[in-house]
Design an enzyme around this catalytic site. Structure first.
Site, PDB file in Angstrom:
ATOM      1  N   GLU A 188     -16.039  59.527 -31.516  1.00 23.36           N
ATOM      2  CA  GLU A 188     -15.099  58.611 -30.861  1.00 23.36           C
ATOM      3  C   GLU A 188     -14.416  57.832 -31.967  1.00 23.36           C
ATOM      4  OE1 GLU A 188     -14.079  58.597 -27.939  1.00 23.36           O
ATOM      5  OE2 GLU A 188     -15.627  59.861 -27.032  1.00 23.36           O
ATOM      6  N   CYS A 202     -11.212  50.076 -29.633  1.00 23.06           N
ATOM      7  CA  CYS A 202     -10.464  51.335 -29.711  1.00 23.06           C
ATOM      8  C   CYS A 202      -9.647  51.554 -28.445  1.00 23.06           C
ATOM      9  CB  CYS A 202     -11.381  52.512 -30.004  1.00 23.06           C
ATOM     10  SG  CYS A 202     -12.768  52.623 -28.894  1.00 23.06           S
TER      11      CYS A 202
END
Ligand code: ADP
Length: 483
Positions: free
Chosen positions: A253, A287
């Site tokens: 990720e 993020c």
């Protein structure tokens, strides 16, 4: 430097024992850089290899444990985190700098994740199918992968480790966990709770230290069967190469440049609220942050005026202070990077609307005023991940243009739209090239029982969280029996 009351002597946890490191490091409070939050043990390559070896030896035992035993262990961990979420949240706020309310929320989330995966340990099942051959029965079952290396970032120092450690253990794997260097106290606090939950020695190991030495040792080790990583694109690429070279399973990720589209028919107050929360809360260090606000022309100017107004009212300050909306930037390096981005935005001709300046507060910390720019799609500030309290607005001619702008990025984590049109919301959900979509919600802020992850440059490998976590933390076996 001031030694705070909660300062830890945080050691490595290897093979069921607390071990000193080869060297020591400190983490400091970004809200008050005079304060040491933790002194912690730093591992080197050989100590990391000991942890990996311990996990290999423990796997034989833990992978054969009953679902009930795994569920009980995870439930105990979850209960203790929930019972102590105020103290854990305070530690998190001090070490990472998000506000106390956000930090307690994150600690609570970590507890909920362990509780969820306690249930998942019991829910594991398979399929039985009729064979295409007479008299043969086929079953499909899942087995643990083996030793998993978990490498985590600093921005969610309890929740991200929780959503990797909990499914790893629930599905019968052994773990080598390496937290980010800026947040060792959070990693240690979680490990300390896990160490008392009844796991066999070596099933869970904590190794702290540098990414280059400890992280790279985990990534390169032929004894590590799977690696789950959250962090920067550059490190993710490096881990991908290392894992691929030895055919290890890998889940990454990485970054995002998440669009929030605001259409002319949106409830404008709600849209501004989504933008404010998504772009700036947690100091923009997520993020999933909405760093590209794509606004349809008829409401563009009104949106910018309202957002600027809300930005001007935000309170930036010490993470533990009451009434604060936004804490400091995590460290000096990140603050300097943010300041460099402001210069880039100005140099490339983005129009400065608000903020960006460094702020003085009663305690010395990494404070900056959240910034807003009006940008064009080709500007770097509109294309690259910043990971700070800086967002830009792009003007869209109409919905089709807004969707094209939203997809005009190498990333693909999350995309949001604010609209009152069901048709356009549905079209956007279908055509946004991302792993997660939001309608009339901020792009940041997700549930823990459903998949998390993205596409293209944002993510690689199976999704995290919820039931889907099994795809990464287990491997499938197909059995044939002639009855
Ligand atoms: P950031 O720039 O936000 O700190 P990184 O990707 O550098 O993001 O860090 C995320 C995690 O990856 C941290 O735990 C870090 O220590 C680790 N890490 C950094 N470099 C490497 C590497 N070469 N190999 C493995 N892990 C690494």
């Amino acid at each position: 430097m001031k030694r705070s009351d909660l300062q830890q002597n945080a050691r490595q946890y290897i093979n069921g024992r607390w071990e000193t490191g080869v060297t020591t490091g400190v983490s400091e409070n970004p809200s008050d850089t005079r304060e040491v939050v933790a002194e912690y043990a730093r591992a080197d390559r050989s100590q990391t290899e000991l942890a990996i070896r311990a996990a290999v030896d423990a796997f034989a035992h833990w992978s054969q444990s009953t679902p009930q035993r795994r569920a009980d262990v995870l439930d105990r961990i979850g209960s203790e985190i929930l019972a102590r979420c105020d103290a854990l949240g305070a530690l998190l706020a001090r070490e990472e700098g998000k506000t106390l309310a956000e930090a307690i929320g994150e600690a609570t989330r970590a507890g909920q994740i362990f509780k969820f995966f306690a249930g998942e340990a019991l829910r594991g099942g398979g399929e039985i199918l009729a064979s295409v051959r007479p008299g043969v029965q086929v079953d499909v079952t899942r087995e643990p992968v083996g030793v998993v290396g978990l490498i985590t970032p600093w921005n969610f120092p309890l929740a991200i480790p929780a959503w990797k450690i909990a499914p790893a253990l629930a599905h019968g794997n052994s773990v080598v966990f390496k937290p980010a260097e800026l947040v060792p106290a959070c990693g240690w606090a979680l490990a300390e709770i896990i160490s008392r939950a009844g796991l066999p020695a070596g099933t869970f190991n904590l190794v702290m230290g540098s990414g280059r030495e400890v992280g790279q040792t985990i990534a390169d080790s032929p004894l590590v069967d799977a690696i789950s990583f959250t962090g920067s694109v550059a490190t993710g690429e490096r881990i991908l190469q290392a894992a691929a070279a030895r055919r290890a399973k890998v889940q990454l990720e990485m970054g995002g440049k998440n669009p929030l589209v605001v259409l002319a028919d949106a409830d404008l107050d709600r849209a501004v609220d989504c933008a404010l929360q998504g772009a700036y809360f947690s100091t923009g260090q997520r993020c999933t942050a909405s760093s590209r606000l794509i606004v349809e022309a008829p409401v563009h100017d009104a949106f910018v005026v309202r957002l600027r107004h809300r930005l001007a009212a935000l309170k930036v300050g010490h993470a533990l202070e009451r009434g604060i909306d936004i804490g400091p930037v995590v460290d000096r390096r990140q603050l300097e990077q943010n300041q460099a981005w402001l210069a880039i935005a100005n140099d490339e001709g983005a129009e400065h609307v608000h903020g960006g300046e460094l702020l003085e507060r009663p305690t010395p910390g990494h404070y900056m005023n959240p910034a807003l720019f009006l940008a064009r799609p080709e500007h770097r500030v509109a294309r690259e991940e910043i990971f700070g309290p800086i967002a830009c607005v792009l003007r869209a001619d109409d919905y089709a243009h807004a969707l094209a702008l939203a997809n005009d990025t190498p990333f693909g984590l999350c995309a949001g739209i604010c609209t009152s049109s069901l048709a356009q919301a549905t079209h956007f959900k279908r055509h946004a090239r991302v792993g997660m979509t939001m309608v009339n919600l901020p792009t940041a802020g997700v549930d823990y029982h459903v998949p998390f992850g993205g596409r293209r440059a944002s993510s690689y490998g199976p999704r995290e969280q919820g039931r889907h976590a099994a795809e990464f933390y287990t491997t499938v076996k197909t059995g044939y029996v002639l009855a």
